[in-house]
Structure formats: C-alpha cells, structure tokens
Design a protein around this motif. Sequence first.
Motif, PDB file in Angstrom:
ATOM      1  N   ASP A  49     -18.641 -10.725   1.617  1.00 45.79           N
ATOM      2  CA  ASP A  49     -19.252  -9.432   1.313  1.00 45.79           C
ATOM      3  C   ASP A  49     -18.248  -8.501   0.628  1.00 45.79           C
ATOM      4  N   GLY A  50     -17.068  -9.043   0.325  1.00 45.30           N
ATOM      5  CA  GLY A  50     -16.071  -8.218  -0.346  1.00 45.30           C
ATOM      6  C   GLY A  50     -15.033  -9.061  -1.054  1.00 45.30           C
ATOM      7  N   THR A  51     -14.617  -8.606  -2.233  1.00 45.64           N
ATOM      8  CA  THR A  51     -13.480  -9.203  -2.920  1.00 45.64           C
ATOM      9  C   THR A  51     -12.529  -8.089  -3.324  1.00 45.64           C
ATOM     10  N   ALA A  52     -11.281  -8.457  -3.588  1.00 51.55           N
ATOM     11  CA  ALA A  52     -10.288  -7.485  -4.039  1.00 51.55           C
ATOM     12  C   ALA A  52      -9.275  -8.206  -4.914  1.00 51.55           C
ATOM     13  N   PHE A  53      -8.619  -7.443  -5.768  1.00 52.46           N
ATOM     14  CA  PHE A  53      -7.588  -8.001  -6.641  1.00 52.46           C
ATOM     15  C   PHE A  53      -6.309  -7.197  -6.476  1.00 52.46           C
ATOM     16  N   ASP A  54      -5.186  -7.908  -6.334  1.00 54.64           N
ATOM     17  CA  ASP A  54      -3.870  -7.291  -6.244  1.00 54.64           C
ATOM     18  C   ASP A  54      -3.114  -7.597  -7.532  1.00 54.64           C
ATOM     19  N   PRO A  55      -2.978  -6.624  -8.439  1.00 55.68           N
ATOM     20  CA  PRO A  55      -2.340  -6.897  -9.735  1.00 55.68           C
ATOM     21  C   PRO A  55      -0.857  -7.200  -9.637  1.00 55.68           C
ATOM     22  N   ALA A  56      -0.200  -6.765  -8.561  1.00 51.19           N
ATOM     23  CA  ALA A  56       1.234  -7.049  -8.411  1.00 51.19           C
ATOM     24  C   ALA A  56       1.478  -8.516  -8.070  1.00 51.19           C
ATOM     25  N   ASP A 104     -19.422  -1.533   7.662  1.00 57.09           N
ATOM     26  CA  ASP A 104     -19.558  -2.120   6.328  1.00 57.09           C
ATOM     27  C   ASP A 104     -18.192  -2.044   5.652  1.00 57.09           C
ATOM     28  N   TYR A 105     -18.015  -1.107   4.729  1.00 60.76           N
ATOM     29  CA  TYR A 105     -16.768  -1.063   3.960  1.00 60.76           C
ATOM     30  C   TYR A 105     -15.629  -0.396   4.725  1.00 60.76           C
ATOM     31  N   ILE A 106     -14.427  -0.699   4.251  1.00 61.84           N
ATOM     32  CA  ILE A 106     -13.199  -0.064   4.727  1.00 61.84           C
ATOM     33  C   ILE A 106     -12.408   0.314   3.484  1.00 61.84           C
ATOM     34  N   ALA A 107     -11.657   1.423   3.557  1.00 61.61           N
ATOM     35  CA  ALA A 107     -10.920   1.889   2.377  1.00 61.61           C
ATOM     36  C   ALA A 107      -9.550   2.411   2.782  1.00 61.61           C
ATOM     37  N   VAL A 108      -8.571   2.201   1.900  1.00 67.37           N
ATOM     38  CA  VAL A 108      -7.217   2.703   2.095  1.00 67.37           C
ATOM     39  C   VAL A 108      -7.006   3.894   1.174  1.00 67.37           C
ATOM     40  N   ASN A 109      -6.470   4.975   1.720  1.00 70.77           N
ATOM     41  CA  ASN A 109      -6.073   6.118   0.887  1.00 70.77           C
ATOM     42  C   ASN A 109      -4.786   6.699   1.452  1.00 70.77           C
ATOM     43  N   LYS A 110      -3.698   6.507   0.688  1.00 72.57           N
ATOM     44  CA  LYS A 110      -2.363   6.939   1.120  1.00 72.57           C
ATOM     45  C   LYS A 110      -2.016   6.237   2.434  1.00 72.57           C
ATOM     46  N   ASN A 111      -1.779   6.970   3.507  1.00 71.75           N
ATOM     47  CA  ASN A 111      -1.372   6.333   4.757  1.00 71.75           C
ATOM     48  C   ASN A 111      -2.519   6.209   5.763  1.00 71.75           C
ATOM     49  N   LYS A 112      -3.737   6.355   5.272  1.00 74.04           N
ATOM     50  CA  LYS A 112      -4.880   6.335   6.172  1.00 74.04           C
ATOM     51  C   LYS A 112      -5.852   5.217   5.822  1.00 74.04           C
ATOM     52  N   LEU A 113      -6.495   4.703   6.875  1.00 78.51           N
ATOM     53  CA  LEU A 113      -7.615   3.781   6.714  1.00 78.51           C
ATOM     54  C   LEU A 113      -8.894   4.525   7.086  1.00 78.51           C
ATOM     55  N   TYR A 114      -9.905   4.402   6.248  1.00 75.18           N
ATOM     56  CA  TYR A 114     -11.215   4.989   6.495  1.00 75.18           C
ATOM     57  C   TYR A 114     -12.182   3.844   6.759  1.00 75.18           C
ATOM     58  N   VAL A 115     -12.767   3.834   7.945  1.00 71.90           N
ATOM     59  CA  VAL A 115     -13.548   2.692   8.406  1.00 71.90           C
ATOM     60  C   VAL A 115     -14.972   3.133   8.693  1.00 71.90           C
ATOM     61  N   SER A 116     -15.950   2.603   7.933  1.00 72.77           N
ATOM     62  CA  SER A 116     -17.352   2.928   8.212  1.00 72.77           C
ATOM     63  C   SER A 116     -17.731   2.340   9.570  1.00 72.77           C
ATOM     64  N   HIS A 117     -18.481   3.144  10.350  1.00 69.90           N
ATOM     65  CA  HIS A 117     -18.742   2.727  11.736  1.00 69.90           C
ATOM     66  C   HIS A 117     -20.044   3.357  12.232  1.00 69.90           C
ATOM     67  N   PRO A 169      -2.479  -1.350  -2.046  1.00 67.54           N
ATOM     68  CA  PRO A 169      -1.726  -1.716  -3.250  1.00 67.54           C
ATOM     69  C   PRO A 169      -0.215  -1.517  -3.111  1.00 67.54           C
ATOM     70  N   LEU A 170       0.209  -0.749  -2.116  1.00 61.98           N
ATOM     71  CA  LEU A 170       1.639  -0.496  -1.927  1.00 61.98           C
ATOM     72  C   LEU A 170       2.299  -1.577  -1.069  1.00 61.98           C
ATOM     73  N   THR A 171       1.634  -1.976   0.004  1.00 59.90           N
ATOM     74  CA  THR A 171       2.225  -2.937   0.945  1.00 59.90           C
ATOM     75  C   THR A 171       1.644  -4.340   0.804  1.00 59.90           C
ATOM     76  N   HIS A 172       0.508  -4.465   0.109  1.00 59.94           N
ATOM     77  CA  HIS A 172      -0.208  -5.733  -0.086  1.00 59.94           C
ATOM     78  C   HIS A 172      -0.817  -6.250   1.219  1.00 59.94           C
ATOM     79  N   ILE A 173      -0.904  -5.384   2.220  1.00 58.36           N
ATOM     80  CA  ILE A 173      -1.558  -5.751   3.475  1.00 58.36           C
ATOM     81  C   ILE A 173      -3.070  -5.709   3.288  1.00 58.36           C
ATOM     82  N   VAL A 174      -3.765  -6.678   3.907  1.00 60.84           N
ATOM     83  CA  VAL A 174      -5.222  -6.747   3.843  1.00 60.84           C
ATOM     84  C   VAL A 174      -5.790  -6.303   5.189  1.00 60.84           C
TER      85      VAL A 174
END
Length: 333
Positions: A246-253, A40-53, A296-301
């Motif tokens: 199933d997901g949207t995101a906004f990049d303010p930069a 389902d969801y995936i999340a970025v925190n610092k240098n890690k990706l957390y992937v529900s599986h 939000p740091l690299t703007h990578i999706v």
Amino acid sequence: MKKISIICLLFFIGKTNLFAQSSGYRLTDSFHIAGPGGWDYIAVNKNKLYVSHGTLVNIIDKNNGDSLGEVPNTTGVHGIAFDNELNKGYTSNGRLNNVTVFDLNTNKILAQIPTGINPDAIFYEDYSKKIITCNGRSNSLSIIDPVTDRVVDTIALSGKPETAVSDGAGKVFVNIENRSAISEIDMKSLKVENTWSIAPGKSPSGLSIDRKTKRLFAGCENKMLVVLNAENGSVVSTPAIGEGCDGTAFDPALNYVYSSNGEGTLTIIKEISKDKYDVIENVPTKRGARTLAVDPLTHIVYLPTANFKPAVSGERRPPMVPGSFQVLVVKKK
C-alpha cells in the motif's frame, strides 16, 4: 574428474554466498502508541513523525517515539502533508470529506477545508506550491492554495485516484487504482494530458518517483512493482514485491526503491540504471505494515502496524489486538 567438479561446485557456491546482496536493513525497534483505531499513511517532517490513527494524528519524536502531541477530530484520516514555508500541516479526513489545517509549532487547528468525497492521499506539490488531495469516491483531485486555505480548482479523473506524486517541474502523476493506470497532469493547465496502462501491473496503490531518471514506481496488487517511464508512459521493469503493498518510496541517496507489504515484509530494490532494477532482499517486518515513510536524512524506514487476533472466517481482515498500535523502525545495522 568428479573431484574437480566437486571442488568447482564448492568454489561457485562460496562465491555466490560471498557476493550475495544485502541492503543491511533490519527491524530494530518499535514505537508503541496508545489508543484505538486503524491507520493509513505516516509522514516524516524534520524530527517528527505524523501517524494517521483513526480519528486523530499522533505526533511522535522520530528518534525515540516519545509523544509530542496530536491533531484531533480528523475522523477517517488518511494522509498528512506539510508546507514548511508557511509552517502549516494538512490532514486528509476521509470520513469528513475535508482537510484539517494545523500549525506545525503548536498543533493548533487553523481551518477545515471541504474537498471532494473521501480525500485519501495528500501531498505538497512544490512546483505550483499547492496542496493536493486524491478524492477516492469522487474521482477527482482537489487543489488547495495554502496561502488562502481554499480549494482553487478540481481536476476530474477517469477513475479512483489512490496516490499522487510530482516531478517538481510541472507534472503530477496519479495512480488510477480501478483502471490499473497512471494519469499525467499538467499543473500549468490543470488538465489530464495522458492516462497510461500499467499492464501487467494491476490495481496500483503506492506510488513514488525518481525525479532524476524520470521513473515512477507503482506498487501493485498482483505482487509487482511497475517501473514506468514518466516521459512516455512505457513500462520498463516489473520486479517482484510482497503481497499487500500500500506504499512505495524512493531514496535518491541510496538509489533504493522500497515497497511496504502487508504480508509482513519490506521489499528493497536497487535502481542499477534508469531501466534496470534488482531486488536486494525482503526484510521481515510485521503483518499489517503496508504503508511507510523514509527519512531522507537518516534513511530510516518507518511503518505503522499492530498486532492481530486470529482471523475469523468471512472477515476481510483479522481484528487488531487493542492497545497494540505501533510504528516499526527499520534501519541499516
């Protein structure tokens, strides 16, 4: 006259191509993750990706996809949230009706917190400094205090909550999927203040926010991104998106709104002003890539998906190819 007309036409076409918009985003890589199970969801925190599986959360390096560990025993996991001040992570476990708390350094399980039925989306609400889950089958939000790791309040809703976001100033907004509406919640009183229709949008799933312009972005089942004024609930724009969002995101930069579409595209929309939105392009991804996280740091999706076998008549979704689970990397070239 004919020669002049042809020359003018060619000039116009040339100018149109010259000024055709492009986001610069392209699918550049994919990180393959071993093991069975859906996502389902995936999340970025610092240098890690957390992937529900499926029954666990995979933790991988966001730069190269290397495995950095996992959070086990999270059956039916939907989302992952973080309280970096307390160094804790939280997973919403839909089939267990609870939330797992883990240490962000060691991945050690710290607690299991009972919630409402089928906790789905989960996020850290920075105004109240609470963790909030959207409980899909009990039509409620569970409010968790990360200091004590206990549910301190439950907010009843008028329908099925799918995703929620905060404006950072005391308001939380929740997609009510089965009512095609968005509810506004006051985090001081913990009461629903308003529930707004998002017509012509239907069955909102993904939700994100521009806190500066106070605009909400709801990805809808009928291939439409509803842009809603978060101050009064009025619909201000409805740009087209792909099917199966199933997901949207906004990049303010970049002032970009992203919609991840299960059909295999990433719709990128430019926020020209608070009430004007232009679709830049639909970047090809892969079928099933319906949720996303934007760094939000690299703007990578980043978008999780898998490969699929041919569809069988009567099946809601085609079966995935075993061992093909992966995270797509979409970035500016």
